[in-house]
Design a protein around this motif. Sequence first.
Motif, PDB file in Angstrom:
ATOM      1  N   ASP A 184       0.815  -1.222   0.000  1.00  0.00           N
ATOM      2  CA  ASP A 184       0.000   0.000   0.000  1.00  0.00           C
ATOM      3  C   ASP A 184       0.848   1.271   0.000  1.00  0.00           C
ATOM      4  O   ASP A 184       0.655   2.160  -0.827  1.00  0.00           O
ATOM      5  N   ARG A 261       5.012   3.755  -8.534  1.00  0.00           N
ATOM      6  CA  ARG A 261       3.699   3.984  -7.958  1.00  0.00           C
ATOM      7  C   ARG A 261       2.888   2.704  -8.056  1.00  0.00           C
ATOM      8  O   ARG A 261       2.943   2.009  -9.061  1.00  0.00           O
ATOM      9  N   LYS A 262       2.109   2.419  -7.047  1.00  0.00           N
ATOM     10  CA  LYS A 262       1.180   1.295  -7.114  1.00  0.00           C
ATOM     11  C   LYS A 262      -0.007   1.750  -7.948  1.00  0.00           C
ATOM     12  O   LYS A 262      -0.766   2.612  -7.519  1.00  0.00           O
ATOM     13  N   HIS A 264      -2.404  -0.339  -9.412  1.00  0.00           N
ATOM     14  CA  HIS A 264      -3.563  -1.235  -9.455  1.00  0.00           C
ATOM     15  C   HIS A 264      -3.792  -1.801  -8.056  1.00  0.00           C
ATOM     16  O   HIS A 264      -2.839  -2.079  -7.341  1.00  0.00           O
ATOM     17  N   THR A 265      -5.055  -1.955  -7.704  1.00  0.00           N
ATOM     18  CA  THR A 265      -5.351  -2.417  -6.348  1.00  0.00           C
ATOM     19  C   THR A 265      -4.953  -3.869  -6.125  1.00  0.00           C
ATOM     20  O   THR A 265      -4.644  -4.254  -5.011  1.00  0.00           O
ATOM     21  N   ALA A 270       1.172  -4.471 -10.339  1.00  0.00           N
ATOM     22  CA  ALA A 270       0.585  -3.192  -9.925  1.00  0.00           C
ATOM     23  C   ALA A 270       1.607  -2.062  -9.945  1.00  0.00           C
ATOM     24  O   ALA A 270       1.270  -0.926 -10.262  1.00  0.00           O
TER      25      ALA A 270
ATOM     26  N   SER B 345      -5.305   4.063   0.097  1.00  0.00           N
ATOM     27  CA  SER B 345      -4.194   3.308  -0.499  1.00  0.00           C
ATOM     28  C   SER B 345      -4.673   1.912  -0.864  1.00  0.00           C
ATOM     29  O   SER B 345      -5.614   1.385  -0.273  1.00  0.00           O
ATOM     30  N   GLY B 346      -4.024   1.319  -1.850  1.00  0.00           N
ATOM     31  CA  GLY B 346      -4.286  -0.068  -2.225  1.00  0.00           C
ATOM     32  C   GLY B 346      -5.766  -0.377  -2.396  1.00  0.00           C
ATOM     33  O   GLY B 346      -6.483   0.304  -3.135  1.00  0.00           O
ATOM     34  N   SER B 372      -9.669   4.448  -4.334  1.00  0.00           N
ATOM     35  CA  SER B 372      -8.249   4.090  -4.276  1.00  0.00           C
ATOM     36  C   SER B 372      -7.378   4.991  -5.132  1.00  0.00           C
ATOM     37  O   SER B 372      -7.692   5.259  -6.288  1.00  0.00           O
ATOM     38  N   CYS B 374      -4.710   4.115  -6.354  1.00  0.00           N
ATOM     39  CA  CYS B 374      -4.102   3.309  -7.419  1.00  0.00           C
ATOM     40  C   CYS B 374      -4.766   3.653  -8.762  1.00  0.00           C
ATOM     41  O   CYS B 374      -4.173   3.442  -9.805  1.00  0.00           O
TER      42      CYS B 374
END
Lengths: 451, 451
Positions: A184, A261-262, A264-265, A270, B345-346, B372, B374
């Motif tokens: 996260d 960066r994240k 995708h959940t 991701a 987040s996430g 999110s 994301c």
Amino acid sequence: MELYYGYSGNVARILRSIGVEPGDRIIVVLKDGTVFNGILMPRQVLYSGRPVLVLKLDNGYNIGLNIDEVSDLRLVSKKQVHHHGGVEAVGRAEGLPRIVLLGTGGTIASKVDYETGAVTPVLTPGEILEWVPELAEIAVFNAREVMSIFSEDIEPLHWENLSREVYKELVEGVDGVVIAHGTDMMSYSASALAFSIMNKPAPIVFVGSQRSSDRPSSDSAFNLRAAFIAASKGPFAESVIVMHGETSDTYALVHRGVKARKMHTSRRDAFQSINDKPIAKVYPETMEVRIVGRIIEHRGKNKKAQLKNKFDDRVALVKVYPGLQPEMLETLIDKGFHGIVLEGSGLGHMPNKLIPVIARAVENNIPVVMTSQCLFGRVNLYVYSTGRRLLEAGVIPGSDILPETAYVKLSWILGSVSRDLGEVRKVFLTNLAGEFNERHILDLYPRWNHE
Amino acid sequence: MELYYGYSGNVARILRSIGVEPGDRIIVVLKDGTVFNGILMPRQVLYSGRPVLVLKLDNGYNIGLNIDEVSDLRLVSKKQVHHHGGVEAVGRAEGLPRIVLLGTGGTIASKVDYETGAVTPVLTPGEILEWVPELAEIAVFNAREVMSIFSEDIEPLHWENLSREVYKELVEGVDGVVIAHGTDMMSYSASALAFSIMNKPAPIVFVGSQRSSDRPSSDSAFNLRAAFIAASKGPFAESVIVMHGETSDTYALVHRGVKARKMHTSRRDAFQSINDKPIAKVYPETMEVRIVGRIIEHRGKNKKAQLKNKFDDRVALVKVYPGLQPEMLETLIDKGFHGIVLEGSGLGHMPNKLIPVIARAVENNIPVVMTSQCLFGRVNLYVYSTGRRLLEAGVIPGSDILPETAYVKLSWILGSVSRDLGEVRKVFLTNLAGEFNERHILDLYPRWNHE
């Protein structure tokens, strides 16, 4: 029900009788004559009580064998345990790179106990090797827990602690540090370590998992192998994130923490680099590290790491939207915040009626940085009048830095460098760890499928 | 310097002498015998005084011809001006679809006067046709300005006004509404119109430009043509965004407003659909509209539009980050905000220590929605304990809705539907305009180049 490394009944009895433990290499002969050679895996899910033995084959796949079909089972070689530096360290051979794995409490380093349902961290080197035996071929390693929290609970204070622990390991001379971290907030933490330890002698590799390690589809083992390879062999000495590069198990990517960066959940791939190429691809099967992007800082045994690990926790990251209320920003001034990062629109804009509040913040010695919620591209405050007014108000233009990275960098500057407005501006605009990429090529923008 | 539609000197004199105006079709014969047939373009940049005549050819390209090389110049046909409904309406032929173009003050509908340097909106149908003569082949249209502000200054109040103006046109029976809008906040406004006018009989098409229309590389004309085609021929009756689909002038994309986002600060193909396919591709050259995604609502002459255009301006969109200060949320409760959208987040998480503040907000009748940061993927609060605690605190899970869309939708619900917590939750979780996409296929996630 008595368990033997997660196995029960018949399977447990047979394994115990011949002294085989998870991580050992065994040969299994089935009644139909088929022979399997692989590493015994521990603690598998008890599929409706079916007596199944799980082997990790050399091609990387796990196979479940019905114990009723087994005619013979033999030990080929025990997993090897070395002792190193007074602490338990494991690996298949001496002479391999030396890695330390630091646990922070993320998904990757936990397992579910199927007897009690409890989730517990996997943190002795022996346990980790039981779970991912291939690590023994990559490095000799130690492992310890430096904290145990969900990544969404990470605060700037934790970065100070984590930085200190990593610094100690680098000074001690490890060939790489692997940090198991929840996904996260991973990119924020990876950015923090990019700034808090300068002149890194070796890579700092953040790794995590999008599925917990007890699930059959878990990406934990693959990512951990890739992280170990990057940490032990990678020529880059930067704070990086190593995670799946695509949904299948072909390669992992090494992202520069400040540029990742994240996105995708839930997908395995991701993490993506924004406004920059990943540094490298890692192929766990062949243990290859292929450089595909820029290296900002190289590995060097004789480099002396510098620790500056104070982060100011009075910095705010504020997203701009239509109708953003002036009081949201006024509150920050009134409550004595030390810095503000704005996630503006387009080239770095915000409602004109808020610009006087921004000017007041700067007059109150509060640095204000402008980034863009577009994520891709670059802030440019010279194109439209709103941008020029923001510059006049004293806003620091964030170029192509990610909003999240800008937040971490400003927090670090205010904590570790200076609170003088001129100095903050100068340091912020200096490219310290590749957080700015001067050269944007067309294919940094991903391709959306329009069919 | 005397100007004739932006032309000066020799060129102006020749054009005036034969009564040719921009928008007229002419034939130009060069001294070497080459013949060009095209539409005369107005007001070009005065390239160091070079006497150049600019024609738009039938292949869509503009060509600059040196007047000294011209041996003959003849009028083929005058641009046609029709009168419709009492207001000046222009187009090449009767029987074409009827479009209205509403100006809001964005880049697309302005031009630079090269004499004075001033930027002025282009808003009479005649002026627009001078600038993009091809529009006459697509539709008969009116144009008027409903406001004139930068899109970063748009507020919920402006959406109420814009909704009312669009509604009037739909009731009056136009075949499509085109809204020229700045790109910065365009996706927020397109989301607003998705909710404020239900049961749309015809498309509402937002269009903008990443470069102002006076620059040679401007995407204005291409986008405007595509928007007119989508508005006049598209079978979808939704609030959409029409912008370049790639960097070259091949096709434009029709994005569902609630699923679109400006993903790049400067590229022509900055707008992309997130967690959904675009609805259609538009090829201005062939005037083709090719459906590639879902259509939620179809065009229908007899449909009766419903206007509910109140937006609550006491809603906050708050981005979650490590160390987000509880006082940021407490301020919202104390100042009597009516709703909060979190960009978590996430899978939709936030620091556990903030959850009691969230619970207090809900107890104070303030709905809190979780999305999110994301962007891609879906909020799922059932996977980890933090998520389950958020559900217990009363958070409304935002599934795959964009944070920006969630903000607009909550603002609309609180303004136009109800402030009762149970009702807000019910309406928020109802898919009103395609803001939720139940089916995510693998290739909705864009492909990053890793080489």
